[in-house]
Structure formats: structure tokens, C-alpha cells
Design a protein around this motif. Structure first.
Motif, PDB file in Angstrom:
ATOM      1  N   PRO A 239      -4.049   1.458   2.988  1.00  0.00           N
ATOM      2  CA  PRO A 239      -3.896   2.425   4.083  1.00  0.00           C
ATOM      3  C   PRO A 239      -2.709   3.356   3.875  1.00  0.00           C
ATOM      4  O   PRO A 239      -1.816   3.093   3.060  1.00  0.00           O
ATOM      5  CB  PRO A 239      -3.684   1.538   5.305  1.00  0.00           C
ATOM      6  N   VAL A 240      -2.722   4.450   4.633  1.00  0.00           N
ATOM      7  CA  VAL A 240      -1.669   5.464   4.513  1.00  0.00           C
ATOM      8  C   VAL A 240      -0.278   4.895   4.734  1.00  0.00           C
ATOM      9  O   VAL A 240       0.700   5.408   4.199  1.00  0.00           O
ATOM     10  CB  VAL A 240      -1.888   6.610   5.516  1.00  0.00           C
ATOM     11  N   THR A 241      -0.177   3.843   5.529  1.00  0.00           N
ATOM     12  CA  THR A 241       1.138   3.269   5.804  1.00  0.00           C
ATOM     13  C   THR A 241       1.827   2.827   4.514  1.00  0.00           C
ATOM     14  O   THR A 241       3.036   2.960   4.370  1.00  0.00           O
ATOM     15  CB  THR A 241       0.972   2.067   6.736  1.00  0.00           C
ATOM     16  N   ALA A 242       1.054   2.307   3.571  1.00  0.00           N
ATOM     17  CA  ALA A 242       1.647   1.851   2.313  1.00  0.00           C
ATOM     18  C   ALA A 242       2.173   3.043   1.521  1.00  0.00           C
ATOM     19  O   ALA A 242       3.176   2.962   0.818  1.00  0.00           O
ATOM     20  CB  ALA A 242       0.621   1.087   1.489  1.00  0.00           C
ATOM     21  N   ARG A 243       1.497   4.174   1.675  1.00  0.00           N
ATOM     22  CA  ARG A 243       1.947   5.394   1.003  1.00  0.00           C
ATOM     23  C   ARG A 243       3.284   5.850   1.599  1.00  0.00           C
ATOM     24  O   ARG A 243       4.170   6.293   0.897  1.00  0.00           O
ATOM     25  CB  ARG A 243       0.891   6.466   1.219  1.00  0.00           C
ATOM     26  N   GLU A 244       3.382   5.699   2.908  1.00  0.00           N
ATOM     27  CA  GLU A 244       4.631   6.066   3.581  1.00  0.00           C
ATOM     28  C   GLU A 244       5.774   5.209   3.040  1.00  0.00           C
ATOM     29  O   GLU A 244       6.843   5.699   2.729  1.00  0.00           O
ATOM     30  CB  GLU A 244       4.452   5.886   5.097  1.00  0.00           C
ATOM     31  N   ALA A 245       5.541   3.917   2.895  1.00  0.00           N
ATOM     32  CA  ALA A 245       6.599   3.012   2.441  1.00  0.00           C
ATOM     33  C   ALA A 245       6.907   3.169   0.961  1.00  0.00           C
ATOM     34  O   ALA A 245       8.027   2.896   0.516  1.00  0.00           O
ATOM     35  CB  ALA A 245       6.191   1.566   2.727  1.00  0.00           C
ATOM     36  N   SER A 246       5.930   3.626   0.173  1.00  0.00           N
ATOM     37  CA  SER A 246       6.078   3.575  -1.280  1.00  0.00           C
ATOM     38  C   SER A 246       7.264   4.390  -1.791  1.00  0.00           C
ATOM     39  O   SER A 246       7.924   3.997  -2.747  1.00  0.00           O
ATOM     40  CB  SER A 246       4.791   4.063  -1.947  1.00  0.00           C
ATOM     41  N   ILE A 247       7.569   5.500  -1.123  1.00  0.00           N
ATOM     42  CA  ILE A 247       8.682   6.331  -1.574  1.00  0.00           C
ATOM     43  C   ILE A 247       9.992   5.542  -1.472  1.00  0.00           C
ATOM     44  O   ILE A 247      10.811   5.544  -2.387  1.00  0.00           O
ATOM     45  CB  ILE A 247       8.781   7.610  -0.696  1.00  0.00           C
ATOM     46  N   TYR A 248      10.143   4.822  -0.352  1.00  0.00           N
ATOM     47  CA  TYR A 248      11.388   4.066  -0.159  1.00  0.00           C
ATOM     48  C   TYR A 248      11.466   2.882  -1.108  1.00  0.00           C
ATOM     49  O   TYR A 248      12.534   2.545  -1.610  1.00  0.00           O
ATOM     50  CB  TYR A 248      11.485   3.592   1.289  1.00  0.00           C
TER      51      TYR A 248
END
Ligand SMILES: Nc1ncnc2c1ncn2[C@@H]1O[C@H](COP(=O)(O)OP(=O)(O)OP(=O)(O)O)[C@@H](O)[C@H]1O
Ligand SMILES: [Mg+2]
Length: 588
Positions: free
Chosen positions: A303-312
Motif C-alpha cells: 500500500p501507499v503507506t509503505a511508500r510514504e515510510a520508505s523515504i525515511y
């Protein structure tokens, strides 16, 4: 754990956003296990005992009433030897191991550690008991890959006297290598530490970014350099060359470690990364580039949430290597996909949308990401060693329609000081890299470094080349109206020199065996040749030589071929010879 005494349960499921009640004991930012399948999530809002949780895995089948358990710590990255060569998902789960456990379709609720505590390493201690230690003090080292020596450091927050240090030998990553007497009691340190991904790791001192990160790409190094510890953006519309440019940087930049975060929205883009990277060779050592690379792949079934976290997640791993005294470059392709994830999550939270549906906090989030770039000094306690490390952040931006006035590009511009604007017209004319000299800029002042290191005067050559491109731009408008023949000869020579700068210098084929990487001696030598053509041509004109004769001189052809004909070896000498031939032939 007492946290589990509360009966926290799911009350609502909205895609990757889940609401739970009974969460009174948990904290904002806590990592949680959601539902019977123990999906990984993070608390993003907390009101009384009601938590909103973003879940990093598919929530299909999750039902109200299922339990939620806080792990009692913020979402954290696992840091230690064995990270390199790894390919992770957005929350740092090793993709290979996930696949081994669950087959092609990633299973849910799998909790595979990024570093196996049972892996063993040949440990060499660096300190003896009695030493004063603090966060980031190097306790010892292991050879992580053939290319990287990994420093085992005291985790930030632990400070005191080293009371026990492991001796040299083969050790498990999860076993203690040191014990530190701190005011709060003795603390054991292993090769593995954890750090919350959304919090920057502490730095002793920030240094101004003044040393260029050399990329071997002429348009970047010569015209729009990024400094080590700086931040750069590569905005460009569909198919203009963002990914090829990022790959070139990953391959050629003179840094120790590459962290590549693939936020592709299309599956085939990610497949390309997963297939290409493991095949890339480190050009300097000839070894696999993966030996100094960390890859984060946001697969399309997450899900998109994992994409949000991936940068950090990626930046946290990068900061950890920076603290060892290494130079790290982080590439994110593309931050627009990450911003779209923010937008989608914000929408599900029913937050008031700002420009183009993005949340009002888009700008501050973009800022938080780029502000984690930096050139830092790590100071060890009590007169210990001082070392320098850097984290350079390069984000691709893919605005819809290639429109640079859209929110993600405009906010990114506020936080980066090097801007490499890709241009649709250049790309369709197959002028690559399609970084346009008119829309691009760099505010990094690396002139002192060049003055000290380079034979040829970079600042002067760059200023002259920039002026010629500007004059050319102005003249092109006239040419459009009346054609080149109406221009005075002096200006026709300007057009010709500018054409050389654009075609012979700025164009650089990523797939050319000779020209894919261009060392700075060659870059400076090439521009010196071009400018000496310009000077020679103007002189020849003044002494009555007809302009057509100047432009058809045989040396002109050689200038256009020099990037492919002159290899990296002895480039400076060979280009100095070419320069002499150019001047001689125009002086005849
Ligand atoms: N430096 C380069 N040298 C040679 N060819 C290039 C270069 N940069 C881009 N290209 C060409 O342009 C094509 C598209 O580039 P790329 O995939 O990097 O674009 P992109 O901006 O990442 O696209 P997307 O918007 O689909 O992500 C490449 O397949 C290649 O043919
Ligand atoms: Mg791309």
C-alpha cells in the motif's frame, strides 16, 4: 507487557488507514501490530484512546473487533552489518527473505528482521576498557563487503565508560561487543542498533557543503554541481530521463555508499531497478555495485503507506553510514510518488486538502526530507577522533505534464540548492541528459575546491561558457525571425561555439562506453578546447578570414568527436594538444 492489558481493537478499516480504540497507553508514532495477522502499522493520530493507524500491508480481510497491540516504540530501522547488498521494502523488510518465506506474493504479517542476529562477522575491536564513549564512538569494525568496512558504533544516547570490550574474533551480530557504565546503569551494546526512522540521527557539528560530489556527468559537475552533503532535485515530465540520470549518479558519483529508493508506481519501473542494479559493476573496483548499495523497492502490491515510510527508512540507513565517516548519496525516484502517497493518506484521514489535493503539510514534509542531507563532523569524546561524513540527497520529481509550477516541484525548490530541470524538447530531440541550462541552477559554491585541485580555471571557464549560452539564447530568437545568414559574422561564431557547447559538451550518452563517465580533467580540458576555438575564430575573423572557412576547418569536426575519441586516461594532455591544434589551424 502492560500495554496488552488494555483491550485495543480495530473499530474501522479504510484501506490502509485503520482506527482503533482502547489505545490509551500507546504513544503517537508507536509501531503497532494490527489484527489477527499482526500487520505492521504506525499510530499517526491519537485522541484520548482512539488511534488512527497507517498500516503498511494490505488490509483486505481485516475486521473491526480484531486486536491491536503497540510494540511500545516508534517505527524504527535496524542498523548494523549486513545491510549492504540488501533489497528492502518500505519498512525495511528484506524482500528476498520475505519471498523465501511466502513465495511470489508477499505474505502479510511477516516479521523478518532486516539483519539476522545469527549472522557472524569477523570483529576487530578498536577500543580498550576504560575508554570514555558516547553515541557514535567506534567500538570496532567488521568487513561488511569487499568494498566497505563497517564501523560498529555506540548507539546515540549511550554515554559513559567502556567497562568490557569483546576481543577480536568471529561473533554473532546479536551478541554484545561492549558494556558501557552509564549514569543509569550498565548498558550492553551489540552490532545491531535501532533508530526511529522519522527522527534525524544527532550530529555533533554541521560543515558547509563546499566539496563537490563528482558525478562524471558534465552538465552537472561543470555547470550545476551538487556539493557533498547538499540536496538536488531532478524534475522532469514523463520519459525525460529521470531514472537514467539517477542510475548514472548511483553508478558514478564519488561516494562510498548509495541508497536507492525506488518509489515507482508502475510495476515495470521497479522490476527494471531490481534487475538492473544487481547487474551493475562498480566502475572503480570492478566489483558488483551492490556491495556498496542499499536498495528500497516499493513493490506494487504494497500500500501507499509503505511508500510514504520508505523515504525515511532509506535516509535513516544513509545517516547511519554517514556517521561512520562515509560519504553517502540517497536517490529517491520519484518523490512525486511519495507525495501522492501523502495525498492519499491525507484524503483517507479526511483532512482539508490544500493545493491540488495535497495536504497543507506537504511543504514541511518535503523540507524534513531534504534537511536530512548534510556534511557533518562526528566528534568522539575526550579528544577522540574527528571524522567527516556526508549525506547527499537527490530526488527525482515527476510533475504531471512536466509542469514545474506544480506543488511538489515548487516546494522542493525551496529546500534544494541544485536543480536539474529536464526538458521535454531536448529529450525528444534526443539531447541527453536533457537537463536544460536555462531552467537549471546550482547555488553550491565549490569554486575554492576547484581552484585548489584543478589545473584549469573552472570558475572562469564556467562563467564564459554560461555567458555564451545566454548570448546564444538571445540570438536564437533573432535567428527564428530572420535566419542565421543575416547575423554579423561575430555572432555567427557565437552560434557555432554555443552549438559546440550543447552538442560536444552537454550531450553525454549514458550508454557510451567511453563517455558515460567524464573525469573533471577531461571536462575542463574539453571546455578549454571549445573556448579556444571561440577565441581563435574571433581573431581569425578580425584578420579577415571568411566565416565559412573558419566553420569548415577540419579541427571543428575533431571538437565534435573529442568526447568519444579522448578516453579518461591522459585526457588533460591529449586535450591540451587538441587545443594547440585548434589555435594553430585558426591562426594560419
Ligand atoms: N543520459 C542519457 N543518455 C542516453 N539516453 C538517455 C539518457 N537519459 C535518458 N535517455 C533515454 O530516455 C529514455 C527515458 O529515460 P528515463 O526512463 O530515465 O525517463 P524517466 O524520466 O525516468 O521516465 P518516467 O517518467 O517514465 O519515469 C531512456 O530509455 C533512454 O533511451
Ligand atoms: Mg523513471
Amino acid at each position: 507487557m502492560s500495554l496488552q492489558e488494555d483491550i485495543a481493537v480495530v473499530t474501522r478499516v479504510n484501506g490502509p488507514v485503520v482506527t482503533a480504540s482502547g489505545m490509551g497507553r500507546a504513544c503517537l508514532g508507536d509501531q503497532v501490530e494490527v489484527g489477527n495477522e499482526k500487520l505492521t502499522g504506525e499510530i499517526i493520530t491519537l485522541e484520548h484512546d482512539v488511534a488512527t493507524i497507517q498500516v503498511y500491508e494490505d488490509t483486505i480481510g481485516l475486521k473491526p473487533g480484531e486486536p491491536v497491540v503497540s510494540r511500545g516504540e516508534p517505527l524504527s530501522a535496524v542498523l548494523g552489518p549486513g545491510l549492504l547488498k540488501g533489497i528492502y521494502d518500505g519498512i525495511q523488510r528484506p524482500l528476498e527473505k520475505l519471498r523465501e518465506q511466502s513465495g511470489v506474493f508477499l505474505g502479510r504479517g511477516l516479521n523478518v528482521p532486516a539483519i539476522d542476529p545469527d549472522s557472524t562477522w569477523d570483529y576487530e575491536p578498536a577500543l580498550k576498557p576504560g575508554a570514555r564513549v558516547a553515541g557514535n564512538t567506534i567500538l570496532g569494525r567488521v568487513q561488511e563487503t569487499a568494498l566497505v568496512k563497517h564501523a560498529i558504533m555506540v548507539p546515540p544516547g549511550i554515554e559513559g565508560e567502556l567497562v568490557w570490550a569483546a576481543e577480536a574474533g568471529n561473533r554473532r551480530a546479536g551478541d554484545p561487543v561492549a558494556r558501557v557504565a552509564t549514569p543509569a546503569g550498565e548498558r550492553e551494546v551489540t552490532m545491531i542498533q535501532r533508530w526511529p526512522i522519522r527522527r534525524p540521527r544527532p550530529v555533533s557539528r554541521r560543515l558547509p557543503p563546499r566539496v563537490p560530489m563528482l558525478t562524471g556527468q558534465r552538465v552537472i559537475d561543470f555547470f550545476f554541481p551538487v556539493a557533498r552533503g547538499g540536496a538536488a532535485a531532478i524534475p522532469g515530465g514523463f520519459g525525460t530521463g529521470k531514472t537514467v540520470t539517477q542510475h548514472q549518479l548511483a553508478k558514478w558519483s564519488d561516494v562510498d555508499i548509495i541508497v536507492y529508493i525506488g518509489c515507482g508506481e508502475r510495476g515495470n519501473e521497479m522490476t527494471q531497478v531490481l534487475e538492473e542494479f544487481p547487474a551493475l559493476k562498480d566502475p572503480r573496483s570492478g566489483r558488483p555495485l551492490m556491495e556498496r548499495t542499499l536498495l528500497i523497492a516499493n513493490t506494487s502490491n504494497m500500500p501507499v503507506t509503505a511508500r510514504e515510510a520508505s523515504i525515511y527508512t532509506g535516509i535513516t540507513m544513509a545517516e547511519y553510514y554517514r556517521d561512520m565517516g562515509l560519504h553517502v548519496a540517497v536517490m529517491a525516484d520519484s518523490t512525486s510518488r511519495w507525495a501522492e502517497a501523502l495525498r492519499e493518506i491525507s484524503g483517507r484521514l479526511e483532512q482539508m486538502p490544500a493545493e491540488e489535493g495535497y495536504p497543507a503539510y506537504l511543504a514541511s514534509r518535503v523540507g524534513e526530507v531534504y534537511e536530512r542531507a548534510g556534511r557533518v563532523e562526528v566528534v568522539e569524546p575526550a579528544g577522540g577522533a574527528v571524522r567527516e561524513g556526508s549525506l547527499t540527497m537527490v530526488g527525482a520529481v515527476s510533475p504531471p505534464g512536466g509542469d514545474f509550477s506544480e506543488p511538489v516541484v515548487t516546494h522542493t525548490k525551496r529546500f534544494v540548492r541544485a536543480f536539474w530541470g529536464l526538458d521535454r524538447d531536448l529529450a525528444s530531440a534526443r539531447h541527453f541528459p536533457s537537463i536544460h541550462w536555462n531552467t537549471s541552477y546550482s547555488e553550491y559554491d565549490v569554486s575554492a575546491w576547484y581552484a585548489e585541485r584543478a589545473e584549469l580555471p573552472w570558475s572562469e571557464l564556467r562563467r564564459r561558457a554560461t555567458d555564451l549560452l545566454k548570448e546564444d539564447d538571445r540570438l536564437q530568437n533573432i535567428v527564428k525571425l530572420i535566419g542565421p545568414d543575416a547575423l554579423p559574422d561575430r555572432q555567427r561564431v557565437v552560434l557555432e561555439t554555443a552549438r559546440m557547447i550543447k552538442e560536444a559538451f552537454l550531450q553525454q550518452g549514458a550508454f557510451s562506453a567511453v563517455d558515460s563517465y567524464c573525469p573533471i580533467e577531461k571536462q575542463l580540458g574539453m571546455m578549454d578546447v571549445i573556448l579556444s576555438f571561440h577565441d581563435g575564430a574571433q581573431k581569425a575573423l578580425a584578420s579577415g578570414r571568411p566565416v565559412f572557412e573558419i566553420m569548415s576547418a577540419p579541427v571543428v569536426e575533431r571538437i565534435f568527436r573529442m568526447k568519444e575519441e579522448v578516453g579518461a586516461d591522459q585526457a588533460a594532455d591529449r586535450l591540451a594538444q587538441l587545443k594547440k591544434q585548434v589555435s594553430d589551424s585558426l591562426a594560419d
